[in-house]
Design an enzyme around this catalytic site. Structure first.
Site, mmCIF file in Angstrom:
data_model
loop_
_atom_site.group_PDB
_atom_site.id
_atom_site.type_symbol
_atom_site.label_atom_id
_atom_site.label_comp_id
_atom_site.label_asym_id
_atom_site.label_seq_id
_atom_site.Cartn_x
_atom_site.Cartn_y
_atom_site.Cartn_z
ATOM 1 N N ASP A 98 30.601 24.224 20.586
ATOM 2 C CA ASP A 98 29.770 24.447 21.755
ATOM 3 C C ASP A 98 30.345 23.608 22.890
ATOM 4 O OD1 ASP A 98 26.945 22.770 20.123
ATOM 5 O OD2 ASP A 98 28.759 21.890 21.001
ATOM 6 N N HIS B 216 32.240 19.806 19.226
ATOM 7 C CA HIS B 216 31.112 19.732 20.158
ATOM 8 C C HIS B 216 31.672 19.166 21.460
ATOM 9 C CE1 HIS B 216 28.151 20.868 17.208
ATOM 10 N NE2 HIS B 216 28.636 19.981 16.367
ATOM 11 N N GLU C 188 31.032 14.322 7.885
ATOM 12 C CA GLU C 188 30.917 13.102 8.703
ATOM 13 C C GLU C 188 30.888 11.818 7.881
ATOM 14 O OE1 GLU C 188 28.316 15.716 11.950
ATOM 15 O OE2 GLU C 188 27.578 13.721 11.353
ATOM 16 N N GLU D 255 31.768 24.240 14.541
ATOM 17 C CA GLU D 255 30.499 24.030 15.248
ATOM 18 C C GLU D 255 30.704 24.009 16.772
ATOM 19 O OE1 GLU D 255 28.992 20.942 11.700
ATOM 20 O OE2 GLU D 255 28.366 20.599 13.785
ATOM 21 N N ASN E 298 34.397 18.074 6.755
ATOM 22 C CA ASN E 298 33.993 18.481 8.103
ATOM 23 C C ASN E 298 33.630 17.262 8.950
ATOM 24 O OD1 ASN E 298 33.270 20.726 9.910
ATOM 25 N ND2 ASN E 298 31.140 20.054 9.660
#
Ligand code: G3I
Length: 354
Positions: free
Chosen positions: A271, A240, A162, A269, A204
């Protein structure tokens, strides 16, 4: 199940025995009762999840589902500076040692997350005053110590996480940017490669999966690293997502322009959060998103791994950070497979011809 008289443990035992009939929305016919990792291995895909240390240490069933279903894991927090680099020259490796050993005992690969991030930093660092050279030495020492300790045992590292802000520019609200300057990104990759030349090194980020200003900025950053000969192997797509998500041409175009740079991608990651209480139609919609993302990763030659950020709704960051939403993961709070799980199962089974 609430109100049926069947105790939670009975449900769990049934769930872990993979009784297909437990699948809520009747996708039983198309489902395959082989665990995800078996189906994924047939397509040479790594399928995995983030692990929270609390349930990992305390919950036998959590560990059993983790080892049964997944062939790669990542620590949700244990490798982060605040958890591992607890003093200027003090490290805490108990949790990370336990996780890496567990993975090896269960023939699972490990992703390391994360070596450089502007969040979750220890007080001795954030409240200290350091010159540029001291900050570079601290960064080098951290990467050499952590990556060096697990050299040959960690398949891939999120070296930098990030670093691009939502405005598409290199994030300036980062201690690394403030103390070292923009070069910290390339330095971190060089330090990581020096410490473990075999590990795959990733950049990432989130909201940079389709074609947009942020993914253009990520593309420009990694292209510069590649052009400058900095050792980088891939880009992590956090994913996400909000329920209702669907894969589009933008995702294919972004994956393929990264492939053209010689870079792999991993979904790191995943979800899919939904308003609470979640309804059956909402869980159906969520299943479509999970199926789509799994099919996408199987279809893109440079997509090497798919990890969810946790795997049971009992342990997810979502409810704390996105109030009123949750139930974002493939297993429910009792570790029963949800429609999302069966959608991943079907996509994998379809690809492996099982
Ligand atoms: O370890 C301390 C503990 O000592 C203390 O007693 C407790 C109470 O405050 O806090 C614990 O720290 C928490 C930490 O998770 C470990 O559990 C922090 O408060 C909490 O903020 C932290 O949340 C993590 C978050 O990153 C921090 O930004 C989430 O669990 C984790 O899921 C989340 O993960 C990030 C990825 O690393 C990067 N991408 C986005 C993703 C979601 O934000």
């Amino acid at each position: 199940m609430p109100g049926t008289g069947i105790g939670v443990d009975t449900c769990r035992r049934a769930a872990t025995a993979g009784l297909v009939v437990l699948s809520i929305v009747g996708t039983a016919t198309a489902a395959n009762d082989a665990p995800l990792r078996v189906l994924a291995a047939a397509s040479d895909l790594r399928i995995g999840a983030a692990v929270a240390m609390g349930p990992f240490r305390a919950d036998k069933m959590y560990r059993e589902v983790l080892a049964r279903e997944f062939n790669i894991l990542v620590a949700e927090n244990a490798f982060k500076w605040s958890e591992i680099h607890i003093g200027r020259s003090a490290y805490y490796f108990d949790d990370t040692d336990a996780l890496v050993t567990f993975a090896e005992d269960n023939d699972m690969a490990v992703r390391g997350h994360t070596l450089v991030w502007h969040n979750q930093l220890p007080g001795w660092l954030t409240s200290g005053t350091f010159s540029r050279d001291e900050a570079i030495a601290i960064l080098h020492d951290h990467i050499a110590t952590v990556v060096g300790r697990y050299a040959g045992r960690i398949a891939a590292w999120d070296v930098v996480n990030e670093a691009i802000g939502d405005d598409g520019r290199l994030r300036e609200d980062s201690i690394w940017y403030r103390l070292i300057g923009p070069d910290y990104v390339a330095m971190a990759f060089r330090f990581a490669h020096e410490a473990d030349p075999a590990a795959k090194l990733y950049y990432n980020d989130y909201n940079a999966e389709g074609m947009n200003a942020k993914s253009d900025a990520v593309y420009a950053l990694v292209k510069r690293l590649v052009d400058d000969g900095v050792p980088i192997d891939g880009v992590g797509w956090q994913m996400h997502l909000v329920n209702g998500f669907g894969i589009g041409d933008g995702h294919r175009d972004n994956a393929q322009r990264l492939a053209a740079l010689g870079l792999e991608i991993s979904i790191t990651e995943l979800d899919v959060r939904t308003p609470l209480p979640s309804t059956e139609p909402a869980l159906e919609r969520q299943a479509r998103a999970y199926g789509d993302v799994t099919a996408f990763c199987l279809a893109e030659a440079n997509c090497k791994a798919l990890l969810t950020w946790g795997f049971t709704d009992a342990h997810s960051w979502i409810p704390q950070f996105f109030r009123g939403t949750g139930d974002a993961l493939p297993f429910d709070a009792e570790l029963r497979p949800k429609p999302a799980y069966w959608a991943m199962n079907e996509a994998l089974a379809g690809a492996s011809g099982e």
